[in-house]
Design a protein around this motif. Structure first.
Motif, short mmCIF file in Angstrom:
data_model
loop_
_atom_site.label_atom_id
_atom_site.label_comp_id
_atom_site.label_asym_id
_atom_site.label_seq_id
_atom_site.Cartn_x
_atom_site.Cartn_y
_atom_site.Cartn_z
N GLN A 15 -6.36 1.78 10.29
CA GLN A 15 -5.49 2.34 9.27
C GLN A 15 -4.33 1.39 8.97
O GLN A 15 -3.93 1.23 7.81
CB GLN A 15 -4.96 3.70 9.71
CG GLN A 15 -4.14 4.42 8.66
CD GLN A 15 -4.00 5.90 8.96
OE1 GLN A 15 -4.87 6.69 8.65
NE2 GLN A 15 -2.89 6.27 9.56
N PHE A 19 -3.59 -0.29 5.30
CA PHE A 19 -2.33 -0.21 4.58
C PHE A 19 -1.75 -1.59 4.31
O PHE A 19 -1.10 -1.82 3.28
CB PHE A 19 -1.32 0.64 5.38
CG PHE A 19 -1.46 2.12 5.14
CD1 PHE A 19 -1.44 2.64 3.87
CD2 PHE A 19 -1.59 2.99 6.21
CE1 PHE A 19 -1.57 4.01 3.65
CE2 PHE A 19 -1.72 4.35 6.00
CZ PHE A 19 -1.71 4.86 4.72
N GLN A 22 -3.56 -2.76 1.29
CA GLN A 22 -3.11 -2.03 0.10
C GLN A 22 -1.73 -2.49 -0.34
O GLN A 22 -1.43 -2.53 -1.53
CB GLN A 22 -3.11 -0.53 0.38
CG GLN A 22 -4.51 0.09 0.36
CD GLN A 22 -4.49 1.60 0.48
OE1 GLN A 22 -4.00 2.14 1.47
NE2 GLN A 22 -5.01 2.29 -0.51
N LYS A 23 -0.89 -2.83 0.60
CA LYS A 23 0.43 -3.36 0.25
C LYS A 23 0.28 -4.68 -0.50
O LYS A 23 0.96 -4.92 -1.50
CB LYS A 23 1.28 -3.56 1.51
CG LYS A 23 2.67 -4.15 1.22
CD LYS A 23 3.48 -4.27 2.49
CE LYS A 23 4.81 -5.00 2.25
NZ LYS A 23 5.73 -4.21 1.42
N THR A 36 -4.77 2.64 -4.66
CA THR A 36 -5.27 3.82 -3.96
C THR A 36 -6.77 4.01 -4.20
O THR A 36 -7.53 4.30 -3.29
CB THR A 36 -4.51 5.07 -4.44
OG1 THR A 36 -3.10 4.89 -4.20
CG2 THR A 36 -4.98 6.31 -3.69
N THR A 84 -1.59 9.00 -0.15
CA THR A 84 -1.79 7.56 -0.22
C THR A 84 -1.03 6.96 -1.39
O THR A 84 -0.44 5.87 -1.27
CB THR A 84 -3.29 7.23 -0.34
OG1 THR A 84 -3.99 7.83 0.76
CG2 THR A 84 -3.52 5.73 -0.30
N VAL A 87 2.54 6.57 -0.28
CA VAL A 87 2.74 5.48 0.68
C VAL A 87 2.71 4.13 -0.02
O VAL A 87 3.55 3.26 0.22
CB VAL A 87 1.69 5.52 1.80
CG1 VAL A 87 1.78 4.27 2.67
CG2 VAL A 87 1.89 6.76 2.66
N VAL A 88 1.71 3.92 -0.89
CA VAL A 88 1.61 2.65 -1.61
C VAL A 88 2.84 2.42 -2.49
O VAL A 88 3.37 1.31 -2.57
CB VAL A 88 0.32 2.60 -2.45
CG1 VAL A 88 0.27 1.33 -3.30
CG2 VAL A 88 -0.91 2.66 -1.54
N ILE A 100 5.38 3.10 7.03
CA ILE A 100 4.45 3.77 7.94
C ILE A 100 5.17 4.81 8.78
O ILE A 100 4.64 5.88 9.07
CB ILE A 100 3.76 2.74 8.85
CG1 ILE A 100 2.87 1.81 8.01
CG2 ILE A 100 2.91 3.43 9.91
CD1 ILE A 100 1.76 2.51 7.26
N LYS A 103 5.65 7.93 6.91
CA LYS A 103 4.37 8.63 6.85
C LYS A 103 4.16 9.48 8.10
O LYS A 103 3.58 10.56 8.04
CB LYS A 103 3.24 7.61 6.70
CG LYS A 103 1.85 8.18 6.86
CD LYS A 103 0.84 7.07 6.98
CE LYS A 103 -0.50 7.58 7.48
NZ LYS A 103 -0.45 8.16 8.82
N SER A 236 -10.82 1.52 5.63
CA SER A 236 -10.55 2.93 5.39
C SER A 236 -11.65 3.79 5.98
O SER A 236 -11.38 4.80 6.65
CB SER A 236 -10.42 3.20 3.90
OG SER A 236 -10.36 4.58 3.64
N SER A 266 2.27 -1.24 13.09
CA SER A 266 2.92 -1.46 11.80
C SER A 266 4.14 -2.35 11.94
O SER A 266 4.43 -3.18 11.06
CB SER A 266 3.31 -0.12 11.16
OG SER A 266 4.29 0.55 11.94
#
Length: 300
Positions: A15, A19, A22-23, A36, A84, A87-88, A100, A103, A236, A266
């Motif tokens: 996870q 992330f 995705q960042k 996302t 999600t 978070v993004v 994180i 979250k 994911s 993180s």
């Protein structure tokens, strides 16, 4: 090491990597919704392939899924999409480790939602843990470099996104466990795989339709970014499979306790990979929030 512990640690690691990717995608490559969607676009086919292979290997037919399964699965799927997205979007506001950590307020928010909506009881120790978490949120809510008052910090976009993501993640985790328990099978891996496949397929279809309507250019952008986006989907899928498996084998409290190792992952990613500066106040805030989550889990 018991399987549920291994699955929880592996899920937290996958996870964190997801992330991170995705960042990277959200910084200049894709929009928040596009980043996302990349998660589900490449996770859905992989999850379906793994599930079908597992069913073939075990010589087991696809299980019958009742209405309650689909209700909980869809509730969890929509909640996870919204979480999600938050978070993004938060990654654009604050550093990776803080995003994180915000979250992770899902554990605390689960207790508050339970009391407010379902009349659940929380012990004095539990409320003490929630207050410790509040201190952490207050520390993290201050944006570095800006002279903000307390109320301005608490009502900032970053704080709102962080707390909202935790709220929706709390709903998604609970819903996924409820959905997997509706499947009539003693095989925890089968229940986890089938639930994951149904959820990711629904999320893929739903987000594809949404992007086609609201952000049509993002569908082709996700394809152009496939060299990175495909790893978002695969990590994911691996992470979700770990969480689903752990939740079917052990109570959520213990799984969430082990899953707090994600905070360490993180922080390492924030400093070592993104070269971000974590202030002393943010470190203290992360520490308070981690202590709150662990204390809450230990006393319930």
């Amino acid at each position: 090491m018991e399987l549920w512990i291994f699955a929880s640690v592996a899920a937290a690691l996958f996870q964190t990597v997801r992330f991170m990717l995705q960042k990277v995608l959200s910084m200049d490559v894709l929009s928040t919704a596009g980043s996302t969607f990349a998660r589900f676009a490449y996770a859905a086919p992989a999850a379906m392939g793994v599930t079908l292979a597992y069913l073939w290997f075990r010589e087991t037919p696809f299980p019958v899924l009742n209405g309650w399964f689909w209700f909980y699965a869809m509730l969890g799927g929509v909640s996870q999409i919204l979480a999600t997205v938050c978070v993004v979007a938060l990654f654009r506001q604050r550093n990776f480790a803080v995003g994180i950590t915000f979250k992770k307020t899902e554990v605390i928010q689960t207790a508050i939602v339970g009391v407010a909506l379902f009349g659940a009881e929380v012990s004095i120790e539990g409320w003490g843990a929630i207050l410790i978490g509040l201190v952490g949120v207050l520390l993290l809510s201050r944006t570095p470099g800006l002279d903000q008052g307390l109320w301005t910090s608490l009502t900032s976009r970053a704080t709102g996104l962080g707390l909202t993501s935790g709220f929706f993640f709390a709903f998604s985790g609970t819903s996924y466990r409820a959905a997997s328990l509706q499947i009539d099978s003693e095989d925890a891996l089968l229940r986890a795989a089938v639930t994951l496949t149904c959820v990711t397929a629904s999320q893929f279809i739903g987000m594809a339709l949404w992007l086609r309507w609201r952000e049509p250019g993002q569908l082709s952008a996700v394809w152009r970014a496939r060299r990175v986006a495909v790893w978002v989907g695969l990590t994911s899928m691996a992470g979700s499979m770990g969480w689903f498996t752990a939740f079917t084998l052990q109570t959520a409290a213990y799984v969430q306790a082990v899953g707090q190792i994600e905070l360490i992952f993180s922080l390492m990613a924030s400093v070592l990979f993104f070269k971000e500066t974590v202030t002393a106040r943010e470190l203290i805030g992360i520490g308070f929030l981690a202590l709150s989550i662990l204390t809450f889990i230990l006393v319930i």
